[in-house]
Design a protein around this motif. Sequence first.
Motif, short mmCIF file in Angstrom:
data_model
loop_
_atom_site.label_atom_id
_atom_site.label_comp_id
_atom_site.label_asym_id
_atom_site.label_seq_id
_atom_site.Cartn_x
_atom_site.Cartn_y
_atom_site.Cartn_z
N TYR A 27 19.02 -24.48 43.51
CA TYR A 27 17.67 -25.04 43.37
C TYR A 27 16.73 -24.20 42.51
N GLY A 28 17.17 -23.03 42.08
CA GLY A 28 16.30 -22.22 41.24
C GLY A 28 16.74 -20.77 41.23
N PHE A 29 15.94 -19.96 40.57
CA PHE A 29 16.22 -18.53 40.54
C PHE A 29 15.97 -17.95 41.92
N ARG A 30 16.85 -17.06 42.33
CA ARG A 30 16.65 -16.38 43.60
C ARG A 30 15.69 -15.21 43.37
N PRO A 31 14.87 -14.89 44.37
CA PRO A 31 13.90 -13.81 44.18
C PRO A 31 14.53 -12.49 43.73
N TYR A 32 15.68 -12.12 44.29
CA TYR A 32 16.29 -10.86 43.89
C TYR A 32 16.75 -10.90 42.43
N GLN A 33 17.16 -12.08 41.95
CA GLN A 33 17.54 -12.21 40.54
C GLN A 33 16.36 -11.93 39.63
N LEU A 34 15.20 -12.41 40.02
CA LEU A 34 14.00 -12.18 39.22
C LEU A 34 13.60 -10.70 39.24
N LEU A 35 13.75 -10.07 40.41
CA LEU A 35 13.46 -8.64 40.52
C LEU A 35 14.38 -7.84 39.60
N VAL A 36 15.68 -8.10 39.69
CA VAL A 36 16.66 -7.39 38.87
C VAL A 36 16.42 -7.68 37.38
N SER A 37 16.14 -8.93 37.05
CA SER A 37 15.87 -9.30 35.66
C SER A 37 14.64 -8.59 35.13
N SER A 38 13.62 -8.46 35.94
CA SER A 38 12.40 -7.76 35.51
C SER A 38 12.68 -6.31 35.19
N VAL A 39 13.46 -5.65 36.04
CA VAL A 39 13.82 -4.25 35.80
C VAL A 39 14.67 -4.13 34.54
N ALA A 40 15.66 -5.00 34.39
CA ALA A 40 16.58 -4.94 33.25
C ALA A 40 15.86 -5.20 31.93
N VAL A 41 15.10 -6.27 31.87
CA VAL A 41 14.48 -6.67 30.61
C VAL A 41 13.31 -5.74 30.24
N CYS A 42 12.58 -5.26 31.22
CA CYS A 42 11.55 -4.26 30.94
C CYS A 42 12.19 -3.01 30.34
N SER A 43 13.28 -2.57 30.94
CA SER A 43 13.98 -1.39 30.42
C SER A 43 14.47 -1.63 29.00
N GLY A 44 15.03 -2.80 28.75
CA GLY A 44 15.51 -3.12 27.40
C GLY A 44 14.41 -3.13 26.37
N GLY A 45 13.27 -3.69 26.73
CA GLY A 45 12.13 -3.72 25.81
C GLY A 45 11.60 -2.33 25.51
N VAL A 46 11.51 -1.52 26.54
CA VAL A 46 11.04 -0.14 26.35
C VAL A 46 12.06 0.64 25.52
N LEU A 47 13.35 0.47 25.81
CA LEU A 47 14.38 1.17 25.03
C LEU A 47 14.27 0.80 23.56
N ARG A 48 14.06 -0.46 23.27
CA ARG A 48 13.90 -0.90 21.88
C ARG A 48 12.76 -0.15 21.20
N LYS A 49 11.61 -0.05 21.88
CA LYS A 49 10.45 0.66 21.32
C LYS A 49 10.72 2.14 21.17
N VAL A 50 11.35 2.74 22.16
CA VAL A 50 11.66 4.17 22.10
C VAL A 50 12.57 4.46 20.92
N LEU A 51 13.60 3.64 20.74
CA LEU A 51 14.52 3.85 19.61
C LEU A 51 13.81 3.69 18.27
N GLN A 52 12.90 2.75 18.18
CA GLN A 52 12.13 2.58 16.95
C GLN A 52 11.29 3.83 16.66
N LYS A 53 10.62 4.33 17.70
CA LYS A 53 9.79 5.53 17.52
C LYS A 53 10.63 6.75 17.16
N MET A 54 11.88 6.77 17.63
CA MET A 54 12.77 7.89 17.31
C MET A 54 13.46 7.67 15.95
N ARG A 55 13.04 6.63 15.24
CA ARG A 55 13.61 6.27 13.93
C ARG A 55 15.10 5.95 14.01
N MET A 56 15.44 5.28 15.10
CA MET A 56 16.82 4.82 15.31
C MET A 56 16.78 3.36 15.75
#
Length: 128
Positions: A27-56
Amino acid sequence: MKYSMTEHGFETATQFGTLTVSAKDEYGFRPYQLLVSSVAVCSGGVLRKVLQKMRMPAEDIQIEVKEVRRNPEVADRVESIHLHFTVKGQDIDESKMSRAMELTAKNCSMVQSVKDSIDIRETYEVIR
């Protein structure tokens, strides 16, 4: 955000459409899936920015949730999340990746929000 009760969970309208949340997968996304997705995608977005700042700059980042450990004796509480990042890029210096991962965890608001209650394990591999 405003959530409205439905027959099988709750819904909210977002600028990208309706988000349906339910305790049942069918019937929809489970709450724990949204929690895990938030942690994963936030980390991925920050990693992308960190790598850009490190010129990589990353050409691509894939995030796999390798494991989510829950405790059935304490309301199925999420106790640990293992995220594995596959980073693709010609300019990625593997000797700097551990520092990039440290900065990612330090600057990800979702990781910082749960760090004292959920063990977050982050691993990575680099593909050229």
